[in-house]
Design an enzyme around this catalytic site. Structure first.
Site, short mmCIF file in Angstrom:
data_model
loop_
_atom_site.label_atom_id
_atom_site.label_comp_id
_atom_site.label_asym_id
_atom_site.label_seq_id
_atom_site.Cartn_x
_atom_site.Cartn_y
_atom_site.Cartn_z
N THR A 130 33.27 50.06 42.52
CA THR A 130 33.90 49.06 41.65
C THR A 130 34.54 48.10 42.64
O THR A 130 35.60 48.39 43.19
CB THR A 130 34.91 49.70 40.69
OG1 THR A 130 34.23 50.65 39.87
CG2 THR A 130 35.57 48.66 39.80
N PRO A 131 33.85 46.99 42.92
CA PRO A 131 34.13 46.19 44.12
C PRO A 131 35.35 45.27 44.05
O PRO A 131 35.23 44.04 44.02
CB PRO A 131 32.84 45.39 44.28
CG PRO A 131 32.35 45.20 42.88
CD PRO A 131 32.71 46.49 42.17
N CYS A 132 36.52 45.87 44.10
CA CYS A 132 37.74 45.07 44.10
C CYS A 132 37.84 44.20 45.34
O CYS A 132 38.57 43.20 45.34
CB CYS A 132 38.97 45.96 43.95
SG CYS A 132 39.08 47.28 45.17
N HIS A 133 37.08 44.53 46.38
CA HIS A 133 37.09 43.69 47.59
C HIS A 133 36.49 42.31 47.32
O HIS A 133 36.71 41.39 48.10
CB HIS A 133 36.36 44.39 48.75
CG HIS A 133 34.89 44.56 48.52
ND1 HIS A 133 34.38 45.63 47.81
CD2 HIS A 133 33.83 43.80 48.88
CE1 HIS A 133 33.06 45.52 47.78
NE2 HIS A 133 32.70 44.42 48.41
N ARG A 134 35.80 42.15 46.20
CA ARG A 134 35.18 40.86 45.87
C ARG A 134 36.11 39.95 45.07
O ARG A 134 35.67 38.92 44.56
CB ARG A 134 33.89 41.09 45.08
CG ARG A 134 32.84 41.80 45.89
CD ARG A 134 31.56 42.00 45.11
NE ARG A 134 30.68 42.90 45.84
CZ ARG A 134 29.80 43.71 45.28
NH1 ARG A 134 29.66 43.73 43.97
NH2 ARG A 134 29.05 44.50 46.03
#
Length: 166
Positions: free
Chosen positions: A133-137
């Site tokens: 779940t790409p919170c880095h994006r």
């Protein structure tokens, strides 16, 4: 019973915690599973044991770092939060494409609550399954990195990796 495995990645040690059905319940750039277990919602938390086999998750992580930006889409995650917005925001976050980061305000809008920028930021901060779940994006409104539980150098490496693979 949960099982976990630490993988070597270009971003450093990456540990995944999976359920007996193979769903990822926690993941992060650490070799200390003790940092991850508290991130799992109490209703989903069980004792975790090390395992060589965590299902197809390890292969998907390797494929992602080998350049297959869509490899993580096939990974099942098992996230849970008491709030409806948080659950919805995590689903929306999984739709943010590699190489196309969004700002917190854009993320709030995509999540259906344009004024809920702080709630959108909280969804990123409370995300227990980093990378999948790409919170880095999700970036600050000015386009700067903002925060990341696993460190800004890791966030920068992930964003650069996804941009290069675009």
């Amino acid at each position: 019973m949960l099982k976990y495995r630490t993988l070597d990645t270009p971003a450093g040690a990456f540990t995944v915690v999976v359920s007996d059905t193979g769903g990822v319940r926690a993941a992060g750039f650490t070799d200390d599973v003790g940092e991850l277990i508290p991130l799992i919602h109490p209703d989903l938390r069980d004792p975790a044991e090390p395992a060589d086999d965590v299902g197809p998750v390890a292969g998907h992580v390797r494929s992602y770092f080998d350049g297959d930006r869509a490899a993580l889409d096939a990974v099942v995650v098992e996230q849970f939060s008491g709030g409806e917005f948080m659950r919805h925001a995590w689903l929306v976050m999984r739709e943010i494409k590699p190489g196309a980061p969004v700002t917190y305000s854009e993320f709030a809008r995509l999540s259906g609550r344009p004024a809920a920028i702080r709630a959108a930021a909280a969804a990123c901060a409370r995300n227990p399954v980093a990378l999948f779940t790409p919170c880095h994006r999700v970036l600050r409104t000015d386009g700067s990195l903002g925060g990341y539980r696993w460190g800004l150098p890791v966030k920068r490496l992930l964003l650069d990796h996804e941009q290069a693979a675009a």
